[in-house]
Write a protein that holds these residues in place. Structure first.
Motif, short mmCIF file in Angstrom:
data_model
loop_
_atom_site.label_atom_id
_atom_site.label_comp_id
_atom_site.label_asym_id
_atom_site.label_seq_id
_atom_site.Cartn_x
_atom_site.Cartn_y
_atom_site.Cartn_z
N ARG A 61 45.37 36.34 30.44
CA ARG A 61 45.88 35.58 31.57
C ARG A 61 47.34 35.16 31.33
O ARG A 61 48.02 34.71 32.25
N ARG A 63 50.90 36.22 30.80
CA ARG A 63 51.71 37.40 31.09
C ARG A 63 52.62 37.79 29.93
O ARG A 63 52.69 38.96 29.53
N ALA A 104 44.66 37.36 37.52
CA ALA A 104 45.67 37.23 36.46
C ALA A 104 45.48 38.30 35.39
O ALA A 104 46.46 38.95 34.97
#
Length: 331
Positions: A61, A63, A104
């Motif tokens: 989740r 990035r 996500a």
């Protein structure tokens, strides 16, 4: 233009072939039900450079962390089996978490893979992407033709977004990435939690506990009449490798057995497998979910693959696994 019509052709020119067994191959979610089965199968098929990370080591989740991982490892192949999953109760109770976390994970992994121009990606979704009242058996072109089952619509929307991200990457960047939508899965490393499990592991735990405690009755949710198709996760893993090596196209591929049974029949099979001799009751105040969910697996059969593990044998082996690992199963 329908979703099916828009997926007919995207200009990608790619001939599937055997994967390089020595190439870096990332299995996202390698500790889960599906990912662990894929890892086992790929190892058995001679893959020598499999990589995976526990969620404590890499939060997909995140990035920045996901992009850094791809930059460091530079995988040639990726199987995206990581997801937040659960049964009716979990999906219905925490819809935002199921939507947001899966979006996500998918966005970060697929965009990180795109940044590295990963050669081959397999995105795994779920049969819950299809309309609640889709014509049975459900063909791939049923996608977006009706309303979703409300108890897991948030999760389904996230998976539909993943399908369209794969299609969009194919169309815009020409990469031969594919999607597969499995039916209900079960087997080793499943989630047997009373609050987070899917129906079959929940039944296994419930009947085994009733046997151990000598409970005279077991009460299951709903009416027992909905029909469900179940695929052993080891079969799913074999199908994943087969698709990577034999299929290419923008449309998602259904993965299942092509056969279904009522929940009541499945419950009876579980009771027999664990040796429970009491009475089964049904709490009809609880939701049934979708009345029937049987996949049309013609596309998969055309690609040259069919399942091999029967439901009775699969349930028995899963009961055996649960008993051997009861102290460490996921809660």
């Amino acid at each position: 233009m329908s979703a099916a019509e828009s997926a007919v052709s995207d200009g990608v020119e790619y001939t599937p072939t055997a994967l390089d067994r020595d190439a870096v191959t990332y299995v996202a979610g390698h500790r889960g039900l599906v990912g662990s089965a894929i890892w086992r199968h790929f190892e058995a098929q001679g893959f020598t450079n499999l990589i995976g990370r526990r969620s404590a080591e890499l939060d997909l989740r995140n990035r920045e962390a996901t992009f850094a991982f791809f930059e460091e490892t530079k995988p040639r192949y990726v199987v995206l089996a990581a997801a937040k999953v659960g049964g009716i109760l979990a999906n219905n109770t925490y819809p935002h978490e199921f939507l947001a976390e899966n979006l996500a994970i998918q966005l970060n992994v697929l965009e990180a893979a795109l940044a590295q121009k990963v050669e081959r990606v397999l995105f795994l979704g779920s049969s819950c992407i299809y309309p609640k009242f889709a014509e049975q058996p459900i063909r791939e072109d049923a996608l977006l033709t009706g309303h979703l089952e409300t108890t897991n619509d948030a999760y389904a929307i996230a998976k539909i977004a993943g399908i369209f991200q794969i299609r969009s990457i194919r169309r815009e960047f020409g990469l031969p990435w594919i999607s597969a939508m499995p039916t209900n899965l079960y087997g080793p490393n499943d989630n047997f939690s009373p609050k987070g499990s899917h129906v079959l592991p929940a039944l296994i735990r419930r009947y085994e506990e009733a046997r151990l405690t000598g409970a005279p009755t077991v009460t299951n949710w709903g009416t027992g009449t909905p029909r469900r198709e179940f695929l052993h996760v080891d079969d799913m893993a074999a199908a994943c490798l087969h698709l990577l090596e034999n299929y290419d196209g923008p449309e998602q591929v259904n993965v299942g057995t092509g056969e279904d049974s009522t929940i009541a029949t499945i419950a009876a099979a579980v009771a027999e497998a664990v040796g429970y001799e009491g009475e089964t009751l049904w709490d009809t105040t609880k939701p049934d979910g979708t009345p029937q969910k049987l996949l049309d697996v013609s596309k998969l059969a055309d690609a040259g693959w069919t399942s091999s593990i029967g439901l009775t044998d699969g349930i028995r082996s899963t009961v055996d696994w649960y008993r051997e690992h009861i102290a460490s199963v996921r809660e």
